[in-house]
Write a protein that holds these residues in place. Structure first.
Motif, PDB file in Angstrom:
ATOM      1  N   LEU A   1      41.493  27.459  43.926  1.00 39.26           N
ATOM      2  CA  LEU A   1      42.069  28.554  43.153  1.00 39.26           C
ATOM      3  C   LEU A   1      43.273  28.150  42.743  1.00 39.26           C
ATOM      4  CD1 LEU A   1      42.016  31.540  42.385  1.00 39.26           C
ATOM      5  CD2 LEU A   1      42.791  32.021  44.730  1.00 39.26           C
ATOM      6  N   GLY A   2      43.500  27.927  41.412  1.00 42.29           N
ATOM      7  CA  GLY A   2      44.887  27.726  40.939  1.00 42.29           C
ATOM      8  C   GLY A   2      45.853  29.002  40.842  1.00 42.29           C
ATOM      9  N   LEU A   3      46.999  28.437  40.936  1.00 38.26           N
ATOM     10  CA  LEU A   3      47.999  29.586  41.121  1.00 38.26           C
ATOM     11  C   LEU A   3      49.089  29.166  40.157  1.00 38.26           C
ATOM     12  CD1 LEU A   3      48.437  29.922  45.120  1.00 38.26           C
ATOM     13  CD2 LEU A   3      47.063  31.492  43.353  1.00 38.26           C
ATOM     14  N   SER A   4      49.983  30.308  39.342  1.00 39.63           N
ATOM     15  CA  SER A   4      51.023  29.956  38.417  1.00 39.63           C
ATOM     16  C   SER A   4      51.791  31.301  38.450  1.00 39.63           C
ATOM     17  CB  SER A   4      50.434  29.792  37.209  1.00 39.63           C
ATOM     18  OG  SER A   4      49.673  30.399  36.530  1.00 39.63           O
ATOM     19  N   GLY A   5      52.894  30.923  37.703  1.00 41.34           N
ATOM     20  CA  GLY A   5      53.798  32.346  37.608  1.00 41.34           C
ATOM     21  C   GLY A   5      54.892  32.340  38.626  1.00 41.34           C
ATOM     22  N   LEU A   6      55.187  33.529  39.208  1.00 45.51           N
ATOM     23  CA  LEU A   6      56.064  33.768  40.075  1.00 45.51           C
ATOM     24  C   LEU A   6      55.553  33.716  41.355  1.00 45.51           C
ATOM     25  CD1 LEU A   6      57.699  36.920  38.007  1.00 45.51           C
ATOM     26  CD2 LEU A   6      58.552  34.515  38.082  1.00 45.51           C
ATOM     27  N   ILE A   7      55.264  32.562  41.906  1.00 48.28           N
ATOM     28  CA  ILE A   7      54.856  32.265  43.145  1.00 48.28           C
ATOM     29  C   ILE A   7      55.516  31.136  43.746  1.00 48.28           C
ATOM     30  CG2 ILE A   7      52.658  31.641  44.480  1.00 48.28           C
ATOM     31  CD1 ILE A   7      51.040  32.913  42.221  1.00 48.28           C
ATOM     32  N   GLU A   8      55.851  31.357  45.195  1.00 46.11           N
ATOM     33  CA  GLU A   8      56.849  30.273  45.631  1.00 46.11           C
ATOM     34  C   GLU A   8      55.774  28.941  45.891  1.00 46.11           C
ATOM     35  OE1 GLU A   8      58.495  31.468  49.199  1.00 46.11           O
ATOM     36  OE2 GLU A   8      59.904  33.026  47.856  1.00 46.11           O
TER      37      GLU A   8
ATOM     38  N   SER B   1      26.865  53.536  37.270  1.00 41.51           N
ATOM     39  CA  SER B   1      27.789  53.225  38.429  1.00 41.51           C
ATOM     40  C   SER B   1      26.798  52.823  39.634  1.00 41.51           C
ATOM     41  CB  SER B   1      28.457  54.269  38.916  1.00 41.51           C
ATOM     42  OG  SER B   1      27.985  55.420  39.413  1.00 41.51           O
ATOM     43  N   ALA B   2      27.296  52.019  40.507  1.00 45.49           N
ATOM     44  CA  ALA B   2      26.357  51.755  41.494  1.00 45.49           C
ATOM     45  C   ALA B   2      27.127  51.415  42.767  1.00 45.49           C
ATOM     46  CB  ALA B   2      25.630  50.539  41.128  1.00 45.49           C
ATOM     47  N   VAL B   3      26.609  51.769  43.827  1.00 47.77           N
ATOM     48  CA  VAL B   3      27.372  51.467  45.304  1.00 47.77           C
ATOM     49  C   VAL B   3      27.017  49.978  45.774  1.00 47.77           C
ATOM     50  CG1 VAL B   3      27.537  51.941  47.668  1.00 47.77           C
ATOM     51  CG2 VAL B   3      27.317  53.659  45.965  1.00 47.77           C
ATOM     52  N   GLY B   4      28.122  49.129  45.934  1.00 43.31           N
ATOM     53  CA  GLY B   4      27.830  47.664  46.410  1.00 43.31           C
ATOM     54  C   GLY B   4      28.629  47.645  47.493  1.00 43.31           C
ATOM     55  N   LYS B   5      28.402  46.256  48.113  1.00 42.65           N
ATOM     56  CA  LYS B   5      29.096  45.942  49.474  1.00 42.65           C
ATOM     57  C   LYS B   5      29.773  44.647  49.069  1.00 42.65           C
ATOM     58  CE  LYS B   5      28.112  44.672  54.204  1.00 42.65           C
ATOM     59  NZ  LYS B   5      26.814  44.436  55.180  1.00 42.65           N
ATOM     60  N   TRP B   6      30.952  44.450  49.368  1.00 46.83           N
ATOM     61  CA  TRP B   6      31.845  43.463  49.215  1.00 46.83           C
ATOM     62  C   TRP B   6      32.381  43.039  50.487  1.00 46.83           C
ATOM     63  CZ3 TRP B   6      31.304  47.396  45.707  1.00 46.83           C
ATOM     64  CH2 TRP B   6      30.497  47.087  44.453  1.00 46.83           C
ATOM     65  N   ARG B   7      32.836  41.746  50.607  1.00 49.21           N
ATOM     66  CA  ARG B   7      33.592  41.028  51.633  1.00 49.21           C
ATOM     67  C   ARG B   7      34.473  40.064  51.279  1.00 49.21           C
ATOM     68  NH1 ARG B   7      33.987  40.843  57.020  1.00 49.21           N
ATOM     69  NH2 ARG B   7      34.177  38.905  58.371  1.00 49.21           N
ATOM     70  N   GLY B   8      35.994  39.974  51.713  1.00 50.06           N
ATOM     71  CA  GLY B   8      36.834  39.223  51.457  1.00 50.06           C
ATOM     72  C   GLY B   8      37.956  39.297  52.079  1.00 50.06           C
ATOM     73  N   ALA B   9      38.989  38.711  51.716  1.00 46.78           N
ATOM     74  CA  ALA B   9      40.442  38.810  52.166  1.00 46.78           C
ATOM     75  C   ALA B   9      41.062  39.898  51.275  1.00 46.78           C
ATOM     76  CB  ALA B   9      41.090  37.641  52.171  1.00 46.78           C
ATOM     77  N   PRO B  10      41.870  40.648  51.746  1.00 46.07           N
ATOM     78  CA  PRO B  10      42.786  41.651  50.999  1.00 46.07           C
ATOM     79  C   PRO B  10      43.762  40.863  50.090  1.00 46.07           C
ATOM     80  CG  PRO B  10      42.820  42.353  53.279  1.00 46.07           C
ATOM     81  CD  PRO B  10      42.215  40.864  53.154  1.00 46.07           C
ATOM     82  N   LEU B  11      43.786  41.141  48.848  1.00 46.03           N
ATOM     83  CA  LEU B  11      44.705  40.494  47.877  1.00 46.03           C
ATOM     84  C   LEU B  11      46.124  40.365  48.406  1.00 46.03           C
ATOM     85  CD1 LEU B  11      44.798  38.759  45.529  1.00 46.03           C
ATOM     86  CD2 LEU B  11      44.850  41.072  44.031  1.00 46.03           C
ATOM     87  N   LYS B  12      46.549  41.672  48.914  1.00 44.36           N
ATOM     88  CA  LYS B  12      47.764  41.721  49.405  1.00 44.36           C
ATOM     89  C   LYS B  12      48.177  40.645  50.380  1.00 44.36           C
ATOM     90  CE  LYS B  12      51.092  44.591  51.679  1.00 44.36           C
ATOM     91  NZ  LYS B  12      51.221  46.322  52.437  1.00 44.36           N
ATOM     92  N   THR B  13      47.181  40.418  51.440  1.00 42.06           N
ATOM     93  CA  THR B  13      47.402  39.446  52.616  1.00 42.06           C
ATOM     94  C   THR B  13      47.754  38.177  51.485  1.00 42.06           C
ATOM     95  OG1 THR B  13      46.116  40.555  53.920  1.00 42.06           O
ATOM     96  CG2 THR B  13      46.425  38.207  54.335  1.00 42.06           C
ATOM     97  N   PHE B  14      46.900  37.650  50.655  1.00 38.09           N
ATOM     98  CA  PHE B  14      46.793  36.555  49.918  1.00 38.09           C
ATOM     99  C   PHE B  14      48.453  36.311  49.219  1.00 38.09           C
ATOM    100  CE2 PHE B  14      45.953  33.804  46.328  1.00 38.09           C
ATOM    101  CZ  PHE B  14      45.545  32.648  46.848  1.00 38.09           C
ATOM    102  N   LEU B  15      48.610  37.371  48.630  1.00 39.70           N
ATOM    103  CA  LEU B  15      49.800  37.349  47.558  1.00 39.70           C
ATOM    104  C   LEU B  15      51.000  36.943  48.608  1.00 39.70           C
ATOM    105  CD1 LEU B  15      49.168  40.232  45.040  1.00 39.70           C
ATOM    106  CD2 LEU B  15      49.100  37.675  44.647  1.00 39.70           C
ATOM    107  N   GLU B  16      50.995  37.557  49.816  1.00 38.06           N
ATOM    108  CA  GLU B  16      52.176  37.638  50.709  1.00 38.06           C
ATOM    109  C   GLU B  16      51.910  36.045  51.248  1.00 38.06           C
ATOM    110  OE1 GLU B  16      52.547  42.050  52.536  1.00 38.06           O
ATOM    111  OE2 GLU B  16      51.096  40.561  53.697  1.00 38.06           O
ATOM    112  N   ARG B  17      51.031  35.695  51.583  1.00 38.17           N
ATOM    113  CA  ARG B  17      50.894  34.319  52.137  1.00 38.17           C
ATOM    114  C   ARG B  17      51.363  33.129  50.965  1.00 38.17           C
ATOM    115  NH1 ARG B  17      47.442  32.663  56.216  1.00 38.17           N
ATOM    116  NH2 ARG B  17      47.321  34.769  57.045  1.00 38.17           N
ATOM    117  N   ILE B  18      51.098  33.274  49.876  1.00 32.12           N
ATOM    118  CA  ILE B  18      51.475  32.415  48.691  1.00 32.12           C
ATOM    119  C   ILE B  18      52.829  32.611  48.015  1.00 32.12           C
ATOM    120  CG2 ILE B  18      49.132  31.975  48.168  1.00 32.12           C
ATOM    121  CD1 ILE B  18      49.654  33.607  45.544  1.00 32.12           C
ATOM    122  N   GLY B  19      53.646  33.613  48.879  1.00 33.02           N
ATOM    123  CA  GLY B  19      55.134  34.163  48.421  1.00 33.02           C
ATOM    124  C   GLY B  19      55.115  34.566  47.151  1.00 33.02           C
TER     125      GLY B  19
END
Length: 249
Positions: free
Chosen positions: A109-116, A145-163
């Motif tokens: 996963l690539g990262l760019s912009g205002l990220i440390e 519309s449809a009800v679905g099930k998703w699993r993964g990491a909170p985006l907030k946690t990831f954004l905090e982790r990458i600065g």
């Protein structure tokens, strides 16, 4: 069954640009408030550039109103396992058979912009983040519309982790299917916004998609290859064609 082509049948191909223009304008009009429509009633409907400017202006106004009403602490409704729709509807601007196939072994996963820390993240590293499961309803702008099930990491946690600069205005997503979109930072930090890593089939966005139950379906990008943080308005694939950018609640 394949349709039979006729060399003498009528064709709308020559009218496609105009039809697309009308479709976009109708979409914008449907997103306007009654107050905006009353403003339109005073137009002569002859100066198309002026009408387009007015429609785009009101669309951006709608974005600002929706952003002002957005409650970053209000959760979208959740559902039971028995309500999950299987198979889940495939939604994209192309057929499912054309969905990109990405090698998870070499994916980063690539990262760019205002990220440390802009180093790429492998799927193994992403899977090591705290994971959550949610069962929520995806609402498509097309009316289903449809009800679905998703699993993964909170985006907030990831954004905090990458600065990431959490005071920045926008978080954007580039995808392997040439799709892109962007969201406001409060939505990126919402507790139900997930960086999804678990897929029943690759066509649903493997290896990474973003799930936001507070936004319409087209704001939930699939096959994400890069995340960027910026203060410059990035727009998006459908947003460029007239869809409201915020499209959430």
């Amino acid at each position: 069954m394949k349709s039979r082509k006729s060399s003498r049948g009528p064709s709308l191909a020559g009218f496609k640009p105009r039809l697309e223009r009308i479709e976009r304008r109708l979409f914008l009009k449907q997103g306007l408030s009654l107050g905006a429509l009353s403003l339109l009633s005073g137009c002569t409907l002859k100066d198309e550039d002026a009408i387009d400017r007015l429609l785009w202006g009101m669309s951006h106004w709608n974005d600002r109103v929706q952003a002002a009403l957005f409650d970053p602490n209000k959760l979208a409704p959740t559902y039971s396992e028995s309500e999950v729709v299987t198979p889940f509807p495939f939604n994209a601007y192309y057929e499912a058979a054309l969905a990109p196939i990405i090698d998870g072994e070499t994916y980063k996963l690539g990262l760019s912009g205002l990220i440390e820390d802009k180093r790429g993240w492998t799927l193994t590293e992403l899977a090591a983040l705290p994971q959550e499961t949610q069962i929520t309803r995806l609402v498509c702008v097309e009316g289903w519309s449809a009800v679905g099930k998703w699993r993964g990491a909170p985006l907030k946690t990831f954004l905090e982790r990458i600065g990431a600069d959490l005071t920045a205005k926008y978080v954007g997503f580039q995808c392997a299917d040439k799709y892109w979109t962007s969201i406001d930072m409060p939505t990126a930090l919402h507790p139900q916004t997930l960086l999804v890593l678990d897929f029943p089939e690759t066509k649903y966005g493997y290896p990474v998609r973003i799930r936001m139950p507070t936004k319409l379906g087209f704001k939930n990008p699939k096959f994400v290859t890069e995340i960027f943080v910026t203060n410059d308005y990035p727009g998006g694939y459908w947003e460029k064609q007239g869809y409201n950018w915020f499209s959430g609640s």
